[in-house]
Design a protein around this motif. Structure first.
Motif, PDB file in Angstrom:
ATOM      1  N   LYS A   7       0.845  -1.197   0.000  1.00  0.00           N
ATOM      2  CA  LYS A   7       0.000   0.000   0.000  1.00  0.00           C
ATOM      3  C   LYS A   7       0.882   1.249   0.000  1.00  0.00           C
ATOM      4  O   LYS A   7       1.506   1.583   1.010  1.00  0.00           O
ATOM      5  N   VAL A   8       0.920   1.931  -1.130  1.00  0.00           N
ATOM      6  CA  VAL A   8       1.765   3.118  -1.244  1.00  0.00           C
ATOM      7  C   VAL A   8       0.974   4.237  -1.926  1.00  0.00           C
ATOM      8  O   VAL A   8       0.113   3.977  -2.778  1.00  0.00           O
ATOM      9  N   PRO A   9       1.245   5.489  -1.569  1.00  0.00           N
ATOM     10  CA  PRO A   9       0.582   6.608  -2.251  1.00  0.00           C
ATOM     11  C   PRO A   9       1.199   6.839  -3.621  1.00  0.00           C
ATOM     12  O   PRO A   9       2.422   6.748  -3.771  1.00  0.00           O
ATOM     13  N   PHE A  10       0.366   7.125  -4.601  1.00  0.00           N
ATOM     14  CA  PHE A  10       0.870   7.360  -5.950  1.00  0.00           C
ATOM     15  C   PHE A  10       0.896   8.860  -6.213  1.00  0.00           C
ATOM     16  O   PHE A  10      -0.134   9.515  -6.314  1.00  0.00           O
ATOM     17  N   ILE A  11       2.113   9.372  -6.337  1.00  0.00           N
ATOM     18  CA  ILE A  11       2.361  10.795  -6.550  1.00  0.00           C
ATOM     19  C   ILE A  11       2.985  10.954  -7.929  1.00  0.00           C
ATOM     20  O   ILE A  11       4.024  10.355  -8.209  1.00  0.00           O
ATOM     21  N   ASP A  12       2.374  11.722  -8.801  1.00  0.00           N
ATOM     22  CA  ASP A  12       2.992  11.986 -10.093  1.00  0.00           C
ATOM     23  C   ASP A  12       3.356  13.461 -10.206  1.00  0.00           C
ATOM     24  O   ASP A  12       3.163  14.236  -9.254  1.00  0.00           O
ATOM     25  N   GLU A  13       3.871  13.856 -11.358  1.00  0.00           N
ATOM     26  CA  GLU A  13       4.402  15.208 -11.518  1.00  0.00           C
ATOM     27  C   GLU A  13       3.321  16.277 -11.562  1.00  0.00           C
ATOM     28  O   GLU A  13       3.630  17.479 -11.461  1.00  0.00           O
ATOM     29  N   THR A  14       2.061  15.877 -11.699  1.00  0.00           N
ATOM     30  CA  THR A  14       0.970  16.863 -11.781  1.00  0.00           C
ATOM     31  C   THR A  14       0.457  17.269 -10.417  1.00  0.00           C
ATOM     32  O   THR A  14      -0.321  18.226 -10.312  1.00  0.00           O
ATOM     33  N   ILE A  15       0.851  16.566  -9.377  1.00  0.00           N
ATOM     34  CA  ILE A  15       0.344  16.850  -8.039  1.00  0.00           C
ATOM     35  C   ILE A  15       1.213  17.917  -7.380  1.00  0.00           C
ATOM     36  O   ILE A  15       2.435  17.774  -7.290  1.00  0.00           O
ATOM     37  N   SER A  16       0.589  18.968  -6.926  1.00  0.00           N
ATOM     38  CA  SER A  16       1.330  20.072  -6.325  1.00  0.00           C
ATOM     39  C   SER A  16       1.822  19.683  -4.940  1.00  0.00           C
ATOM     40  O   SER A  16       1.303  18.757  -4.307  1.00  0.00           O
ATOM     41  N   GLN A  17       2.803  20.425  -4.467  1.00  0.00           N
ATOM     42  CA  GLN A  17       3.345  20.164  -3.135  1.00  0.00           C
ATOM     43  C   GLN A  17       2.255  20.271  -2.082  1.00  0.00           C
ATOM     44  O   GLN A  17       2.199  19.483  -1.131  1.00  0.00           O
ATOM     45  N   ASP A  18       1.359  21.238  -2.247  1.00  0.00           N
ATOM     46  CA  ASP A  18       0.300  21.446  -1.263  1.00  0.00           C
ATOM     47  C   ASP A  18      -0.710  20.309  -1.254  1.00  0.00           C
ATOM     48  O   ASP A  18      -1.395  20.100  -0.248  1.00  0.00           O
ATOM     49  N   SER A  19      -0.797  19.570  -2.377  1.00  0.00           N
ATOM     50  CA  SER A  19      -1.803  18.511  -2.473  1.00  0.00           C
ATOM     51  C   SER A  19      -1.290  17.150  -2.035  1.00  0.00           C
ATOM     52  O   SER A  19      -2.088  16.210  -1.889  1.00  0.00           O
ATOM     53  N   ILE A  20       0.020  17.036  -1.836  1.00  0.00           N
ATOM     54  CA  ILE A  20       0.583  15.728  -1.484  1.00  0.00           C
ATOM     55  C   ILE A  20      -0.040  15.190  -0.204  1.00  0.00           C
ATOM     56  O   ILE A  20      -0.287  13.984  -0.071  1.00  0.00           O
ATOM     57  N   ASN A  21      -0.338  16.083   0.742  1.00  0.00           N
ATOM     58  CA  ASN A  21      -0.909  15.645   2.014  1.00  0.00           C
ATOM     59  C   ASN A  21      -2.278  15.018   1.873  1.00  0.00           C
ATOM     60  O   ASN A  21      -2.768  14.376   2.815  1.00  0.00           O
ATOM     61  N   THR A  22      -2.911  15.176   0.722  1.00  0.00           N
ATOM     62  CA  THR A  22      -4.262  14.651   0.531  1.00  0.00           C
ATOM     63  C   THR A  22      -4.268  13.300  -0.186  1.00  0.00           C
ATOM     64  O   THR A  22      -5.335  12.737  -0.418  1.00  0.00           O
ATOM     65  N   VAL A  23      -3.084  12.795  -0.542  1.00  0.00           N
ATOM     66  CA  VAL A  23      -3.002  11.555  -1.314  1.00  0.00           C
ATOM     67  C   VAL A  23      -2.857  10.371  -0.359  1.00  0.00           C
ATOM     68  O   VAL A  23      -1.874  10.257   0.373  1.00  0.00           O
ATOM     69  N   SER A  24      -3.816   9.479  -0.392  1.00  0.00           N
ATOM     70  CA  SER A  24      -3.821   8.315   0.479  1.00  0.00           C
ATOM     71  C   SER A  24      -3.070   7.158  -0.165  1.00  0.00           C
ATOM     72  O   SER A  24      -2.955   7.086  -1.396  1.00  0.00           O
ATOM     73  N   ASN A  25      -2.622   6.237   0.644  1.00  0.00           N
ATOM     74  CA  ASN A  25      -1.989   5.031   0.108  1.00  0.00           C
ATOM     75  C   ASN A  25      -3.013   3.942  -0.228  1.00  0.00           C
ATOM     76  O   ASN A  25      -2.634   2.860  -0.658  1.00  0.00           O
TER      77      ASN A  25
END
Length: 578
Positions: free
Chosen positions: A163-181
């Motif tokens: 279970k890992v959060p998927f972060i790509d280049e379109t996600i802003s720094q401010d939005s990373i905290n909203t990405v669940s695993n």
């Protein structure tokens, strides 16, 4: 690529390390040069190079490239080794399973380092996306390369942590905290990784001018690996509940394309996969590129395996990653030249006379340093347990050889600031033998085992032929070798069940001590059965394993680090059983 990477550039771009307690995707390191500041093709190329450099930025503390801790020591292939159970003690916890903790520092560091690779790829992708095709003609290809690297790190993250959060280049720094695993299902997570590799299939060339960059066949190979793992569908408790024939057929198609069209082939001698002078050979599909004397301060040397050299003076340290007695026994063959599937582990093969009185697959002497045998094809250097190992009474008489270079190799060096040996020998991630056996596995699970036998036999024939370097100074073979091919109806009934057993055995012999075994067992859904049977017998040989136990529906994956769950304010969810 290997001579193109400079440490000064890496320091400028990203910095080398983050504190293990920091959530990597949340807190940018001080001094980072962002994509907004690197908006020229020249500077974006530097971000691309920094992303490539992350492939080899692991260390013996978190050896994710060689995977000797996570894929060998956590399996029936290897013991941790070293001075004792307290030496790199967290690795002992991984080996015995029963004492793993959710907040182990090494687990958090592994998570952090792998996401460092994701972040570097994303940073490069942001820079690439900000340039026009006219100003940056390499845009499409470089984008595919960076998605390939990102997918590589996500494959490692998923196979270790699930279970890992998927972060790509379109996600802003401010939005990373909203990405669940758990934003995506298990199958959807595999599809996210597959999409990145598919971009490589679509946009990478058939050949690259610079060795080390992925091509279309590299992408097809990694995509085939993803689809094979994805085919073994798991429920929330990590049970394999179904094997998906659509995914298996994709594996067959992709591997067939590589086998018939790529130009990759098996090396003539198995040894060539483990000798520095043959790196980037015809069998190497994707490898982490290493180097010495490349203009950087210490070179791009392999620190992930620096603990694994024996105590022979030319190496010096540190006797980790030791082959298990179970693995050594598994190389035995019967009078028919086939593996001794049911009886291989009845008697310990450990003394010099044992290897002449019984017959073995030659891959044994390519994989394991055995008492009284020349070490790593060096007839003037004879392996001696008493002086070459630490704690032989604890970890047995053997040493691993595949990741160890020859004592006189110009690739061998000493890591700056340490007494540990290291080398510039590449780390192969995918080889052609892997591709062959992936295809055979998919065919067998599709009920087409008759099409798989010739593929498995190609690998066995190469093993049978690989004895030229296994003779001593007097021309005598190190061991008594006897390997035969599978002949359905003659020496084996080639049912699906027997073909599956043969395939799984072949993978163990072919990739022994290469960090693949544990992940194979989890994929097949048999990790608990195999490892607890192993512990029952092996604990009588190695008493420290008496506390070892694999807990089904938990130990298939490492726990999501508590540090990361806390930093996410509870957004991240823990794996089953923890």
């Amino acid at each position: 690529m290997k001579y193109y990477i400079k440490f000064s550039l890496l320091l400028m771009c990203l910095g080398i390390l983050l504190p293990a307690c920091s959530r990597f995707l949340d807190v940018p390191p001080k001094g980072v040069v962002g994509a907004d500041d690197l908006n020229t093709p020249e500077n974006v190329e530097k971000l691309v190079i920094a992303a490539y450099a992350s492939l080899g930025n692991d260390h013996w503390e978190v050896p994710y490239t060689s995977a000797w801790v996570y894929g060998s020591v956590r399996s029936d292939d290897a013991y941790k080794g070293g001075l004792g159970t307290a030496d790199q003690g967290e690795f002992t916890q991984y080996e015995v399973f029963s004492t793993i903790q959710e907040n182990q520092s090494r687990g958090n560091l592994l998570w952090t380092r792998l996401f460092m690779g994701v972040q570097r790829a994303n940073l490069a992708l942001k820079g690439i996306n900000g340039l026009s095709d006219d100003s940056y003609p390499e845009k499409k290809q470089r984008r595919a390369e960076m998605r390939f690297i990102r997918a590589h790190f996500y494959f490692l993250l998923k196979s270790h942590f699930k279970k890992v959060p998927f972060i790509d280049e379109t996600i802003s720094q401010d939005s990373i905290n909203t990405v669940s695993n758990v934003q995506y299902t298990n199958d959807e997570q595999w599809n996210k990784i597959a999409d990145d590799f598919q971009a490589g299939v679509d946009d990478l060339p058939q050949q690259q001018e610079q060795i080390g960059r992925p091509n279309i066949y590299t992408a097809k190979a990694y995509l085939a690996k993803v689809r094979l793992y994805q085919a073994y569908e798991q429920d929330e408790q990590n049970n394999v509940t179904h094997i998906n024939p659509q995914r298996l057929n994709e594996v067959v198609t992709l591997t067939s394309d590589i086998i018939t069209g790529s130009g990759y082939k098996l090396s003539g001698d198995y040894a060539e996969n483990y000798l520095w002078q043959f790196e980037n050979g015809k069998e190497s599909i994707f490898a982490v590129q290493r180097s010495l004397n490349d203009g950087s301060e210490v070179g791009r040397i392999d620190m992930s395996t620096a603990l694994n050299y024996p105590m022979y003076p030319a190496y010096g340290c540190c006797s980790f990653h030791r082959p298990s007695q179970n693995l050594v026994n598994a190389f035995q063959t019967g009078l028919d030249g086939l593996p001794k599937f049911e009886t291989f582990n009845n008697v310990e093969m450990k003394d010099q006379a044992d290897f002449q009185a019984n017959s073995f697959d030659p891959r044994l002497d390519h994989t394991v340093g055995l008492p009284g045998h020349p070490f790593k094809y060096q007839n003037n250097i004879i392996y001696q347990t008493s002086s070459w190992t630490r704690g032989p009474e604890l970890y047995g008489p053997f040493s691993g050889m595949k990741s160890v270079v020859q004592a006189d190799c110009p690739c061998l060096t000493t890591a700056k600031g340490y007494a540990y040996p290291a080398s510039s020998m590449n780390n192969d991630i995918i080889k052609f033998d892997d591709v062959l056996l992936w295809k055979a596995e998919a065919l067998i699970e599709l009920g087409r085992q008759n099409e798989a036998v010739d593929i498995i036999n190609q690998v066995r024939q190469r093993a049978k032929n690989s004895t030229g370097r296994l003779v001593d100074a007097n021309g005598h073979p190190y061991s008594n070798y006897h390997v035969e091919l599978y002949k359905p109806g003659q020496n084996i009934a080639w049912t699906q069940a027997n073909a599956r057993k043969a395939l799984q055995w072949e993978r163990r012999l072919e990739f022994g001590m290469e960090g693949a075994r544990f992940f194979d067992l989890v994929r097949w859904g048999i990790a608990a059965e195999v490892l607890n049977d192993y512990f029952e017998i092996e604990s009588k040989r190695r008493t420290y394993l008496q506390v070892a136990h694999f807990t089904k529906n938990r130990d298939e994956y490492l726990p999501v680090p508590t540090q990361q769950i806390d930093l996410s304010d509870g957004l991240y969810k823990q794996n089953n059983g923890w």
